[in-house]
Design a protein around this motif. Sequence first.
Motif, PDB file in Angstrom:
ATOM      1  N   LYS A  70       0.824  -1.213   0.000  1.00  0.00           N
ATOM      2  CA  LYS A  70       0.000   0.000   0.000  1.00  0.00           C
ATOM      3  C   LYS A  70       0.858   1.263   0.000  1.00  0.00           C
ATOM      4  O   LYS A  70       0.487   2.264  -0.600  1.00  0.00           O
ATOM      5  N   ALA A  73       1.972   1.673  -3.521  1.00  0.00           N
ATOM      6  CA  ALA A  73       0.892   2.106  -4.420  1.00  0.00           C
ATOM      7  C   ALA A  73       0.445   3.535  -4.119  1.00  0.00           C
ATOM      8  O   ALA A  73      -0.345   4.100  -4.859  1.00  0.00           O
ATOM      9  N   LEU A  75      -1.132   4.449  -1.250  1.00  0.00           N
ATOM     10  CA  LEU A  75      -2.317   4.487  -0.390  1.00  0.00           C
ATOM     11  C   LEU A  75      -1.972   4.732   1.069  1.00  0.00           C
ATOM     12  O   LEU A  75      -2.853   4.965   1.880  1.00  0.00           O
ATOM     13  N   MET A 103      -3.271  -1.793  -9.020  1.00  0.00           N
ATOM     14  CA  MET A 103      -3.239  -2.628  -7.822  1.00  0.00           C
ATOM     15  C   MET A 103      -4.492  -3.494  -7.789  1.00  0.00           C
ATOM     16  O   MET A 103      -5.599  -2.999  -8.001  1.00  0.00           O
ATOM     17  N   LYS A 108     -11.889  -6.758  -3.645  1.00  0.00           N
ATOM     18  CA  LYS A 108     -12.217  -5.349  -3.895  1.00  0.00           C
ATOM     19  C   LYS A 108     -12.612  -5.218  -5.367  1.00  0.00           C
ATOM     20  O   LYS A 108     -11.943  -5.749  -6.238  1.00  0.00           O
ATOM     21  N   ASN A 109     -13.708  -4.505  -5.606  1.00  0.00           N
ATOM     22  CA  ASN A 109     -14.181  -4.382  -6.982  1.00  0.00           C
ATOM     23  C   ASN A 109     -13.839  -3.023  -7.557  1.00  0.00           C
ATOM     24  O   ASN A 109     -14.041  -2.018  -6.907  1.00  0.00           O
ATOM     25  N   ARG A 110     -13.326  -3.020  -8.764  1.00  0.00           N
ATOM     26  CA  ARG A 110     -13.188  -1.751  -9.458  1.00  0.00           C
ATOM     27  C   ARG A 110     -14.247  -1.656 -10.569  1.00  0.00           C
ATOM     28  O   ARG A 110     -14.456  -0.616 -11.149  1.00  0.00           O
ATOM     29  N   GLU A 114     -23.577  -2.539 -11.162  1.00  0.00           N
ATOM     30  CA  GLU A 114     -24.847  -2.524 -11.894  1.00  0.00           C
ATOM     31  C   GLU A 114     -24.656  -2.355 -13.405  1.00  0.00           C
ATOM     32  O   GLU A 114     -25.635  -2.248 -14.130  1.00  0.00           O
ATOM     33  N   ASN A 115     -23.400  -2.265 -13.860  1.00  0.00           N
ATOM     34  CA  ASN A 115     -23.152  -2.047 -15.290  1.00  0.00           C
ATOM     35  C   ASN A 115     -22.649  -3.317 -15.958  1.00  0.00           C
ATOM     36  O   ASN A 115     -22.248  -4.265 -15.282  1.00  0.00           O
ATOM     37  N   ARG A 157     -22.701  -7.778 -11.633  1.00  0.00           N
ATOM     38  CA  ARG A 157     -23.253  -8.479 -10.464  1.00  0.00           C
ATOM     39  C   ARG A 157     -23.687  -9.907 -10.787  1.00  0.00           C
ATOM     40  O   ARG A 157     -23.930 -10.703  -9.878  1.00  0.00           O
TER      41      ARG A 157
ATOM     42  N   LYS B  12     -21.761   6.019 -16.108  1.00  0.00           N
ATOM     43  CA  LYS B  12     -21.703   4.808 -15.282  1.00  0.00           C
ATOM     44  C   LYS B  12     -22.677   4.917 -14.105  1.00  0.00           C
ATOM     45  O   LYS B  12     -23.451   4.005 -13.823  1.00  0.00           O
ATOM     46  N   LEU B  15     -26.370   4.764 -15.269  1.00  0.00           N
ATOM     47  CA  LEU B  15     -26.828   3.403 -15.573  1.00  0.00           C
ATOM     48  C   LEU B  15     -27.052   2.617 -14.281  1.00  0.00           C
ATOM     49  O   LEU B  15     -27.996   1.845 -14.159  1.00  0.00           O
ATOM     50  N   GLY B  16     -26.157   2.842 -13.319  1.00  0.00           N
ATOM     51  CA  GLY B  16     -26.277   2.158 -12.025  1.00  0.00           C
ATOM     52  C   GLY B  16     -27.532   2.593 -11.289  1.00  0.00           C
ATOM     53  O   GLY B  16     -28.311   1.759 -10.815  1.00  0.00           O
ATOM     54  N   ALA B  19     -30.877   1.389 -12.734  1.00  0.00           N
ATOM     55  CA  ALA B  19     -31.212  -0.009 -12.440  1.00  0.00           C
ATOM     56  C   ALA B  19     -32.080  -0.090 -11.177  1.00  0.00           C
ATOM     57  O   ALA B  19     -32.784  -1.071 -10.960  1.00  0.00           O
ATOM     58  N   ASP B  92      -9.796   2.618  -3.958  1.00  0.00           N
ATOM     59  CA  ASP B  92      -9.855   2.409  -5.408  1.00  0.00           C
ATOM     60  C   ASP B  92      -9.894   3.748  -6.137  1.00  0.00           C
ATOM     61  O   ASP B  92      -9.223   3.930  -7.152  1.00  0.00           O
ATOM     62  N   LEU B  94      -8.638   6.482  -5.050  1.00  0.00           N
ATOM     63  CA  LEU B  94      -7.328   7.134  -4.887  1.00  0.00           C
ATOM     64  C   LEU B  94      -6.289   6.603  -5.866  1.00  0.00           C
ATOM     65  O   LEU B  94      -5.307   7.272  -6.166  1.00  0.00           O
ATOM     66  N   LEU B  95      -6.523   5.391  -6.349  1.00  0.00           N
ATOM     67  CA  LEU B  95      -5.553   4.781  -7.264  1.00  0.00           C
ATOM     68  C   LEU B  95      -5.752   5.237  -8.713  1.00  0.00           C
ATOM     69  O   LEU B  95      -4.958   4.905  -9.577  1.00  0.00           O
ATOM     70  N   THR B 259      -4.631   7.966   5.045  1.00  0.00           N
ATOM     71  CA  THR B 259      -3.494   7.211   4.515  1.00  0.00           C
ATOM     72  C   THR B 259      -2.430   6.954   5.574  1.00  0.00           C
ATOM     73  O   THR B 259      -1.379   6.428   5.283  1.00  0.00           O
ATOM     74  N   GLY B 263      -5.720   3.044   5.092  1.00  0.00           N
ATOM     75  CA  GLY B 263      -6.409   3.175   3.819  1.00  0.00           C
ATOM     76  C   GLY B 263      -7.672   2.354   3.753  1.00  0.00           C
ATOM     77  O   GLY B 263      -8.134   1.826   4.726  1.00  0.00           O
TER      78      GLY B 263
END
Lengths: 338, 263
Positions: A70, A73, A75, A103, A108-110, A114-115, A157, B12, B15-16, B19, B92, B94-95, B259, B263
């Motif tokens: 982290k 990266a 973080l 990373m 963890k989802n990026r 819903e898309n 999903r 995005k 669309l979310g 739904a 996420d 932040l990345l 941080t 995090g």
Amino acid sequence: MTEPHILVRSLSKTYHVPERKEGLLAAMESLVHRRYRDVKAVNDVSFCIEQGEMVGFIGPNGAGKTTIMKVLAGLLYPTSGEVRVEGFVPWERKTEYLRSISMIMANKNRLAWENTTLDSFKVLAAIYRMSHAEFRSVLDELIDLLEIEQLLHKLVRNLSLGERMRCELAAAMLHRPRVLFLDEPTLGLDVSMQLRLRHFLAEYNRRVGATMILTSHYMADVTTLCSRVILIDQGKLLYDGDLTGLAERMAPFKLIRLSVDDSQGQSMREIEGAVLSAKYQVTIIDRADRRLTLRVEKARAAAILTHVLGELPVVDISVEDPPIEAVIDQVYREGVWL
Amino acid sequence: MNLRGGWELIKKSYLGWMASRGFFWTLTFGWMVPSLLYLFVWVAVAGQGQIQGSTRDDFIVYYLCLIMLNQFTYPVCNWTVGDSIRMGRLSDWLLRPLPVMFEAIASDIAMKMVCTPFAVTVTVVLAFFLRPAVHFSPQSVLFFLLAFLLAQVLRFLMAYTLALLALWNSRADALLDLNDSLVFLLAGQVAPIALLPGALRALAAVLPYRYMLGFPIELLIGRLSTTEIWQGFAWQCAWVIGVLFLYRFVWKHGLRHYTSVGG
């Protein structure tokens, strides 16, 4: 002299965490008088990684692997030390730096839940300012490597765990990162899916020349992908080198596997007694039917072998180095004694 | 500035949200209910007479505008940002090579795109049945548009800044609820600011809440003197700048704290 792709010098990270005793009274006391404890997650760690290297971070839970990742990266702010990745200080989170890294953290989802997968990819392509042609070209490559053609128009999903992990990997690779931080990328996947992801990562490394740091509790991930490992325990770097060297240093023992003839009517108890009567320390780590697996000190292996052959009607015998998985397992269970 | 990235984030989020449009339309109706209640209360109280110069029609126009304005300025970052910090999704964001605020702005715009058709329909139906006499001068409309824009920025920034306090204690919900209550009381929802008791009216004039809702509507219905108009704009601009500075402070130090603890 050029700077290494990843440079870590005297990195330390201390967490200041609240703590209290159990029970209602202690909870109420903590409202007015909160106690803190300093936890040194990373302690004076230094290493360098060159462009295109695949390095495995190994160590027991809570060793400090994810904390280091982290920090790399961007973080986490370190407590002290110097870190540079591609010449950038990670926690400054410069746009150019963020465009060159990726990373993947387990669970963890990026991708947008819903898309559709393709919609999510398009969002990322825009965020990373990819041209349409560049996006199509990289996407085609990822479709080929990860076999995700059928998943592009599915809602995220509705994907299974394995399908989602493949798509998450594609999302992480879409902008062709030059540095990849992979924190348990195969967690929860079945064996077949693990194999495919390992193949993909190796192929990506070969094609792009990306630098990768990987943590995984599946030792096969590390042994398959990483020629170099960094062993961390209690925040300290204990070993930095190749896997063979690690096994040599951490496992000064051999495994003797033997099968005994059953025509002489000896019971297993008698056989084990004969094995253990050797004047050197022998540990029986596995027994099945009339077969035994012994763990013996490397320096005493020959003497023990002679003893066993002299005492028992052995029909088959082999001497092996312990598998790296077993070595690491021993380190995790019994501690590090380098 | 990566506008293409921002636009894709809006798409995005849209669309979310779409739904789950049934949920959000119900939510929108929930936001309308207090304003509707006070609309009918004040219409009943005014009857065929006047209250401090305001007639039944004035109250109807005021509250119909308020319903729409409240809908347009309601910041969804009240819950999305705090939740994202608590659930770890901020890492996420932040990345990514994109300002973190883009995600909140995109959610906000997308939510308005989802909810607006519903809010407009309800308002038009109400206007059809209540039939108020409406007259807006071009100058009032111009002032309203400017004040509406500033109100939108102010309300969003205030909610976003408060939500960012979750960077320290991971729960900013209570503070956001308090903020919503103050908006309800001091922004002109319970009653037009001019009808509030003396001390409360004086307080509303200097706090930011009036400039999030009440002030733009007062401009639209043309009830303010020239001095009051410029004083109002001065307060509105001052609050936008003040909250902007507060946001920058909270973000810089909050991120540093976030941080530092994992995090």
